[in-house]
Scaffold this active site. Structure first.
Site, PDB file in Angstrom:
ATOM      1  N   SER A  45       0.824  -1.219   0.000  1.00 31.25           N
ATOM      2  CA  SER A  45       0.000   0.000   0.000  1.00 31.25           C
ATOM      3  C   SER A  45       0.852   1.259   0.000  1.00 31.25           C
ATOM      4  CB  SER A  45      -0.922   0.012   1.219  1.00 31.25           C
ATOM      5  OG  SER A  45      -1.776  -1.095   1.192  1.00 31.25           O
ATOM      6  N   ASP A 215      -9.016  -4.235   2.466  1.00 29.84           N
ATOM      7  CA  ASP A 215      -7.732  -4.935   2.367  1.00 29.84           C
ATOM      8  C   ASP A 215      -7.549  -5.960   3.488  1.00 29.84           C
ATOM      9  OD1 ASP A 215      -4.935  -5.238   1.461  1.00 29.84           O
ATOM     10  OD2 ASP A 215      -4.453  -4.233   3.342  1.00 29.84           O
ATOM     11  N   HIS A 258      -4.518  -1.836  -4.937  1.00 31.22           N
ATOM     12  CA  HIS A 258      -4.146  -3.182  -5.392  1.00 31.22           C
ATOM     13  C   HIS A 258      -5.286  -4.109  -5.017  1.00 31.22           C
ATOM     14  CE1 HIS A 258      -3.606  -4.104  -1.201  1.00 31.22           C
ATOM     15  NE2 HIS A 258      -2.927  -2.988  -1.108  1.00 31.22           N
TER      16      HIS A 258
HETATM   17 ZN    ZN Z   1      -3.291  -1.474   0.116  1.00 32.47          ZN
HETATM   18 MG    MG Z   2      -4.594   1.645   3.187  1.00 33.14          MG
END
Ligand code: ZN
Ligand code: MG
Length: 323
Positions: A45, A215, A258
């Protein structure tokens, strides 16, 4: 607006689990972003946040600087120089890699004390997130909250709603906020709505809203975690889109840094809003992520491009006079 780890399967699962509907269907243009970092096909990240915030491909773990340790100016900082009001709203700690990419310059994303002190010296008008401990319970004994005398710090959402100060800090939790499914408050949609009200008065504004924990749901291989976080993010996006539609001169971009978890939607029932999914990895993947855009300059975000181009395209919008 960044859904950390939000791949196309996270969106698909969230949509099917929500009566086959997502606010993202109302966006005008869709693109795909290549997320790899400078030294790894699979980014973290920090590198991907830095790519989007500053336009520079850098090394994993690195925040706001290139591979030669040269500082890279972020779109938030450029907006500030252009007399925008600027804000950050996240559901992680405010010093976490994604928000840090917009204001900090550090070789390691985990140097939280340094990132916090960089935030304390920055000129961000409004920030919301967890992580107060990095400001007032530090190894170096500094109390950044006292040093940040130009800020008004609010303790709860009521105070946040009512405050009219120029510079506002709102620590929602002393460390990491809990997952939505375990009761995180206030909601990201309420925070987004109130923050837009505050930032949009009198001046142009730049705001980064992060649904940080999609995430963590992906990394935990927990579908309920992913779905609950996405559901809240969808509502927050709706608030931004409502404003942009009424305002007529606001660009909204929704993307991810991502993909997380290697998620696949493998079954379920559309009518019953049920989804079955499988994860393939306990970390990130290198799959491209979608970019949704709405408003003036949104057509710039069509096509397939490197994540660094998200910065370039935002910069074109700012230079083009988006106010
Ligand atoms: Zn990330
Ligand atoms: Mg983040």
């Amino acid at each position: 607006m960044i859904g950390d780890g939000m791949g196309l399967s996270h969106i698909s699962a969230g949509m099917y689990a929500n009566n086959n509907s997502t606010i993202l269907e109302q966006f005008e243009y869709i693109g795909l972003s290549k997320t790899h970092s400078l030294n790894s096909l699979v980014t973290d990240s920090a590198a991907s946040g830095t790519a989007m915030a500053t336009g520079v491909k850098t090394l994993n773990r690195t925040v706001g600087i290139d591979e030669n340790n040269k500082n890279s100016k972020s779109i938030l900082e450029i907006c500030k120089e252009n007399d925008y009001r600027v804000g950050l709203i996240v559901t992680s700690e405010i010093v976490h890699a994604t928000p840090a990419s917009f204001y900090a310059k550090v070789p390691s994303r985990y140097d939280y004390e340094n990132i916090a002190s960089q935030l304390s010296e920055h000129d961000i008008d409004l920030f919301v997130g967890g992580g107060k401990n990095h400001f007032n319970k530090r190894k170096d004994k500094r109390n950044l909250l006292e040093e940040m005398s130009d800020y008004t710090f609010v303790k709860n959402f009521e105070e946040f709603k009512n405050i009219t100060s120029e510079k506002i800090g709102y620590f929602t939790y002393p460390s990491d906020p809990p997952p939505k499914e375990f009761g995180r408050k206030p909601s990201l949609d309420d925070l987004t709505e109130e923050s837009i009200k505050k930032l949009s008065q009198n001046k142009p504004f730049f705001m980064m809203v992060e649904s940080s924990q999609i995430d963590w749901g992906g990394e935990d291989n927990s579908l309920s975690y992913v779905l609950s976080e996405f559901k809240e993010f969808d509502l927050a996006i709706a608030k931004a889109l409502d404003f942009a539609k009424a305002d007529g001169n606001t660009l909204v971009i929704v993307t991810a840094d991502h993909e997380s978890g290697g998620l696949s939607v493998v079954g379920g029932n559309v009518k019953k809003s049920r989804v079955r999914a499988s994860f393939s990895i306990g970390g990130h993947t290198g799959t491209m992520v979608p970019v949704f855009s709405f408003g003036p300059y949104s057509d710039l975000f069509r096509g397939i491009y490197e994540n660094t181009l998200i910065f370039d395209k935002m910069l074109s919008a700012v230079k083009g006079g988006l106010k």
